[in-house]
Write a protein that holds these residues in place. Structure first.
Motif, mmCIF file in Angstrom:
data_model
loop_
_atom_site.group_PDB
_atom_site.id
_atom_site.type_symbol
_atom_site.label_atom_id
_atom_site.label_comp_id
_atom_site.label_asym_id
_atom_site.label_seq_id
_atom_site.Cartn_x
_atom_site.Cartn_y
_atom_site.Cartn_z
ATOM 1 N N ASN A 92 0.824 -1.197 0.000
ATOM 2 C CA ASN A 92 0.000 0.000 0.000
ATOM 3 C C ASN A 92 0.865 1.256 0.000
ATOM 4 N N PRO A 93 1.547 1.570 -1.128
ATOM 5 C CA PRO A 93 2.376 2.783 -1.162
ATOM 6 C C PRO A 93 1.536 4.049 -1.113
ATOM 7 N N HIS A 94 2.118 5.085 -0.525
ATOM 8 C CA HIS A 94 1.419 6.355 -0.328
ATOM 9 C C HIS A 94 1.437 7.183 -1.604
ATOM 10 N N PHE A 95 0.507 8.157 -1.688
ATOM 11 C CA PHE A 95 0.426 8.981 -2.890
ATOM 12 C C PHE A 95 1.445 10.113 -2.901
ATOM 13 N N ASN A 96 1.850 10.601 -1.719
ATOM 14 C CA ASN A 96 2.799 11.713 -1.665
ATOM 15 C C ASN A 96 4.170 11.182 -2.083
ATOM 16 N N LEU A 97 4.647 11.608 -3.239
ATOM 17 C CA LEU A 97 5.865 11.020 -3.800
ATOM 18 C C LEU A 97 7.098 11.319 -2.967
ATOM 19 N N ARG A 98 7.027 12.300 -2.068
ATOM 20 C CA ARG A 98 8.148 12.566 -1.167
ATOM 21 C C ARG A 98 8.177 11.569 -0.018
ATOM 22 N N GLU A 99 7.074 10.900 0.219
ATOM 23 C CA GLU A 99 6.982 9.954 1.325
ATOM 24 C C GLU A 99 6.670 8.535 0.857
ATOM 25 N N SER A 100 6.557 8.364 -0.444
ATOM 26 C CA SER A 100 6.134 7.078 -0.985
ATOM 27 C C SER A 100 7.326 6.213 -1.379
ATOM 28 N N SER A 101 7.164 4.927 -1.208
ATOM 29 C CA SER A 101 8.186 3.970 -1.635
ATOM 30 C C SER A 101 8.077 3.658 -3.121
ATOM 31 N N TRP A 102 6.990 4.076 -3.754
ATOM 32 C CA TRP A 102 6.719 3.615 -5.112
ATOM 33 C C TRP A 102 7.827 3.990 -6.092
ATOM 34 N N SER A 103 8.257 5.264 -6.094
ATOM 35 C CA SER A 103 9.226 5.702 -7.099
ATOM 36 C C SER A 103 10.577 5.021 -6.931
ATOM 37 N N HIS A 104 10.935 4.627 -5.691
ATOM 38 C CA HIS A 104 12.227 3.988 -5.454
ATOM 39 C C HIS A 104 12.176 2.474 -5.669
ATOM 40 N N TRP A 105 11.143 1.841 -5.118
ATOM 41 C CA TRP A 105 11.161 0.373 -5.061
ATOM 42 C C TRP A 105 9.878 -0.297 -5.532
#
Length: 316
Positions: free
Chosen positions: A195-208
Motif C-alpha cells: 500500500n504505497p502512499h500517494f505523496n511522492l516525497r513519502e512514498s516507496s513507489w518511485s524507489h522500489w
C-alpha cells in the motif's frame, strides 16, 4: 425540535468511510435529521453502498458547483469538483443546517462563518504530523481518534480540549458488519498487501515499487495485493508491466471500492506500506485483529543515508 445536520463529503472518496458511520448513527437518534452532502456521482454511490451495508436510511443530496465551473471541469480529469467552488456556490443552502460535520478541515469554510455549528470529524488515525491545519479556527467541536492527536493539536494551539471528544476509529464500525469477500487467489499461500502512499516525497513507489512487484513475480509462493493509495495513480501515472498485470499471484487494484473499505486489510496476512493510516486498519481490523500477531514491516520512502538506521513502521 428536530436538528438538521449535514455531513460534508466533498473531498477524496477515501475520507468518506471515516465519518459515514457517525452520520448513520446520528441519523438513527431521535431528534436528528442527517443529510450526506456529496459533489459527484461516484461519492453518492459510495455513500449509498455504505448506508446499505450499515442498514441506514440517511438522506443523500448532491451539491453542484456553479455552471461555469461545471463547464470548465469537462476539460479536467478530476474525481470531484474543487471543494471551494462547491462551498461557495452552495453557501446559502449550507447555512440552513443547524450543524455541519466534515472529515476535512477545508480552508474555504469561511463562506459559512457565523452560520451553522461546525464539527471536524477528521480522517485517518491522526498520528501523522502536519505543519499546519488550515481552517481549524472554524470548528466548534472536534471528534478525534485518540489522545495523541488531541495532545498534538493542543500543543499547536489549534484546539481547546473542552471542545474535543475522543471517539476512536469510526471506520471499524463498517468492518464489523462487512460481507466477507471471496478468496482472491486459488491457493492458501500467505497474502501480502502493498500500500504505497500517494505523496511522492513519502512514498516507496518511485524507489522500489516495481522491484517489489518483480520480487513477488519471482516468488509465487507468496500472493501480493497491490492496492496503492487511491491518489497514487493520479500523481505517479502508474504504468504497470504486462508481466505484473497477468501474474497469477498478483492482484492489481487501482480504483475499486476495495481500496478504501478495508477489504484488503482484512484479507492480508502481512502489510507492507509507507505512512498510510491503513497500517492501523490492518493491525486493528475486526475480526482479523483477533488473530495476532499481524506483521506490518515498513517500506522506506527514501534511500537511507550512510550511517542512518532504517526503522520499521513509519506510519505516523
Amino acid at each position: 425540535m428536530t436538528r438538521h445536520v449535514g455531513f460534508l463529503f466533498l473531498g477524496p472518496a477515501a475520507h468518506i468511510a471515516h465519518a459515514a458511520t457517525v452520520a448513520f448513527e446520528l441519523d438513527a437518534m431521535p431528534g436528528y435529521r442527517v443529510t450526506a452532502l456529496v459533489s459527484s456521482a461516484a461519492h453518492a454511490r459510495t455513500i449509498e453502498d455504505l448506508a446499505a451495508l450499515y442498514g441506514s436510511g440517511c438522506r443523500l443530496e448532491r451539491l453542484q458547483a456553479s455552471p461555469l465551473h461545471r463547464l470548465l471541469r469537462l476539460f479536467k480529469r478530476r474525481a470531484h469538483p474543487r471543494v471551494r467552488y462547491v462551498l461557495g456556490h452552495n453557501r446559502h443552502r449550507l447555512r440552513g443546517f443547524d450543524a455541519l460535520v466534515s472529515p476535512d478541515a477545508y480552508a474555504n469554510l469561511h463562506h459559512l462563518r457565523g452560520g451553522p455549528r461546525m464539527v471536524l470529524a477528521g480522517h485517518g488515525a491522526g498520528l501523522r504530523a502536519h505543519g499546519r491545519y488550515p481552517g481549524m479556527d472554524m470548528f466548534d467541536l472536534f471528534l478525534l481518534p485518540g489522545r495523541t492527536k488531541l495532545e498534538r493539536l493542543e500543543q499547536m494551539g489549534y484546539v481547546d480540549p473542552a471542545r474535543c471528544r475522543i471517539i476512536g476509529y469510526p471506520k471499524f464500525d463498517l468492518a464489523a458488519g462487512r460481507r466477507q469477500p471471496g478468496q482472491l487467489f486459488g491457493n492458501d499461500n500467505p497474502v501480502v498487501l502493498y500500500n504505497p502512499h500517494f505523496n511522492l516525497r513519502e512514498s516507496s513507489w518511485s524507489h522500489w515499487g516495481r522491484r517489489v512487484l518483480d520480487w513477488f513475480l519471482a516468488h509465487p509462493q507468496y500472493n501480493l495485493i497491490f492496492a496503492p493509495h487511491v491518489l497514487l495513480p493520479t500523481h505517479a501515472r502508474l504504468r504497470l508491466a504486462r508481466r505484473h498485470r497477468h501474474a497469477a499471484n498478483i492482484r492489481l487494484d487501482l480504483g475499486s471500492p476495495a481500496l478504501i473499505d478495508m477489504t484488503y486489510t482484512g484479507l492480508a496476512d502481512i502489510y507492507l506500506g509507507d505512512v498510510s493510516s491503513q497500517v492501523y486498519e490492518f493491525v486493528g481490523h475486526p475480526p482479523a485483529a483477533l488473530h495476532l500477531p499481524r506483521p506490518a514491516p515498513a517500506v522506506l520512502a527514501r534511500q537511507p543515508q550512510p550511517g542512518h538506521v532504517a526503522h520499521g513502521n513509519r506510519a505516523r
